[in-house]
Motif scaffolding. Sequence first.
Motif, mmCIF file in Angstrom:
data_model
loop_
_atom_site.group_PDB
_atom_site.id
_atom_site.type_symbol
_atom_site.label_atom_id
_atom_site.label_comp_id
_atom_site.label_asym_id
_atom_site.label_seq_id
_atom_site.Cartn_x
_atom_site.Cartn_y
_atom_site.Cartn_z
ATOM 1 N N VAL A 1 -1.778 1.169 -4.220
ATOM 2 C CA VAL A 1 -3.646 0.847 -3.468
ATOM 3 C C VAL A 1 -4.217 -1.082 -3.417
ATOM 4 N N ASP A 2 -4.940 -0.671 -2.892
ATOM 5 C CA ASP A 2 -5.253 -1.523 -1.947
ATOM 6 C C ASP A 2 -4.534 -3.471 -1.863
ATOM 7 N N VAL A 3 -3.069 -2.896 -2.034
ATOM 8 C CA VAL A 3 -2.394 -4.198 -1.250
ATOM 9 C C VAL A 3 -1.935 -4.071 0.074
ATOM 10 N N THR B 1 -18.323 -2.749 -4.699
ATOM 11 C CA THR B 1 -17.913 -3.714 -4.966
ATOM 12 C C THR B 1 -17.636 -4.545 -3.881
ATOM 13 N N ASP B 2 -16.791 -4.259 -2.555
ATOM 14 C CA ASP B 2 -15.976 -4.545 -1.423
ATOM 15 C C ASP B 2 -17.090 -4.176 -0.458
ATOM 16 N N THR B 3 -18.104 -3.781 -1.021
ATOM 17 C CA THR B 3 -19.597 -3.980 0.493
ATOM 18 C C THR B 3 -20.482 -4.618 0.015
ATOM 19 N N ALA C 1 -13.564 0.548 1.783
ATOM 20 C CA ALA C 1 -12.949 0.186 0.856
ATOM 21 C C ALA C 1 -11.902 1.119 0.214
ATOM 22 N N THR C 2 -10.507 0.913 -0.350
ATOM 23 C CA THR C 2 -9.820 1.678 -0.812
ATOM 24 C C THR C 2 -10.400 2.479 -1.265
ATOM 25 N N CYS C 3 -10.798 2.206 -2.252
ATOM 26 C CA CYS C 3 -12.461 3.654 -2.610
ATOM 27 C C CYS C 3 -12.762 4.609 -2.103
ATOM 28 N N ASP D 1 -4.588 1.685 1.161
ATOM 29 C CA ASP D 1 -4.809 0.607 1.888
ATOM 30 C C ASP D 1 -6.644 0.782 2.628
ATOM 31 N N HIS D 2 -7.504 -0.506 3.074
ATOM 32 C CA HIS D 2 -8.259 -0.699 4.059
ATOM 33 C C HIS D 2 -8.359 -1.889 4.698
ATOM 34 N N HIS D 3 -6.636 -2.678 4.726
ATOM 35 C CA HIS D 3 -7.159 -3.779 5.029
ATOM 36 C C HIS D 3 -6.363 -4.088 6.895
ATOM 37 N N VAL D 4 -7.194 -4.031 7.285
ATOM 38 C CA VAL D 4 -6.083 -4.347 9.119
ATOM 39 C C VAL D 4 -5.061 -5.495 8.938
ATOM 40 N N GLY E 1 -12.709 -4.619 -8.261
ATOM 41 C CA GLY E 1 -13.456 -3.745 -8.448
ATOM 42 C C GLY E 1 -13.004 -2.588 -7.695
ATOM 43 N N ASP E 2 -12.318 -2.863 -6.141
ATOM 44 C CA ASP E 2 -12.153 -1.664 -5.690
ATOM 45 C C ASP E 2 -10.554 -1.107 -5.913
ATOM 46 N N CYS E 3 -9.924 -2.832 -6.477
ATOM 47 C CA CYS E 3 -7.620 -2.516 -6.649
ATOM 48 C C CYS E 3 -8.418 -1.770 -7.849
HETATM 49 MN MN LIG Z 1 -10.460 -3.555 -0.913
#
Ligand SMILES: [Mn+2]
Length: 315
Positions: free
Chosen positions: A80-82, A154-156, A124-126, A104-107, A28-30
């Motif tokens: 996005v989100d990658v 979805t990401d939460t 989330a990236t969103c 993105d939001h991935h550490v 859902g996020d990407c």
């Molecule tokens: Mn995400």
Amino acid sequence: MYISFGEAETFLRNCKDAVIITHRNPDGDCIGAGFGLKDILQQLGIRSRVVCHDDFPERFDFLTNVGAGEDFEPQTVIAVDVADPSLMGKYQEIYGKRVQLCIDHHVSNKNYAEKTLLRADASATCEVIYQLAESMGLDISRHCAMCLYTGIATDTGCFRFDCTTYRTHEAVADIMKKFDINFARINRYMFDVKSEGRIKLESMLNGMMELYLGGKLCIIAVTNEIMEKVGIDSSELEGFANLTLQLEKTEIGIFIRERENDFKCSFRSSGDINVSEICQQLGGGGHAKASGCNMAGTLDEVKTKMIETVREALC
Ligand SMILES: [Mn+2]
């Protein structure tokens, strides 16, 4: 290079003919980030196209039915989100080395793009894209609002996971204030509605849980054989990883799904153990409480490697 919202705005306002890349096994996020950003670019008068290695699952039709975008030779490449170009699948070869902007939001983001707008504290990236639209002073469209809501929800895990902050709720509160959207219906399709195959698989779940390291580690492995037996494909396995943490004593859960040539392993942590660090040792990455990696070999080899790596992390 990491950039600010202001720099991302300048980039977006000046870009042209953009391809927006989402990650394989799209969630859902990407999907929300891809189609939400496409709306924003359209508002700025810039055409774009959303691409993904895999087909978008049917339950996201309400977001993707606007169409992925026109066919053109892209002059701008956005991801996005990658977190890692290898997650682009077949698009890695075409675009992996020339991503100009990554949001993105991935550490664990590999900082592979020319410019990276990274907010590792965003759920989330969103959520990042919502903040970006805010800082640009844009009034997002209703469809964009649905995209961003879906990605955040979805990401939460519907606002339950650790990554949920007051900013997450503020973003969603603002969306709810401005738009008349049937949020309960989105939640129902994201979290409650399941295929028959998925229901069958869930009923088999208790027998498939394997406990190791005194119950601190729980592994659930779904092979192609099982998927064939219940009649589902891997796009319907979303959310299964969280089921590995149902037992009170479990600290780390790993959900393994077989793919064509390897196994996709999703890690979850119920407490203080940072599974992003464990996954980075195994060539993957993600968030502290939710991460993943891909492993080749036989299922037994993969499990043995997982158990050993987790054993060391628990010490
Ligand atoms: Mn995400």
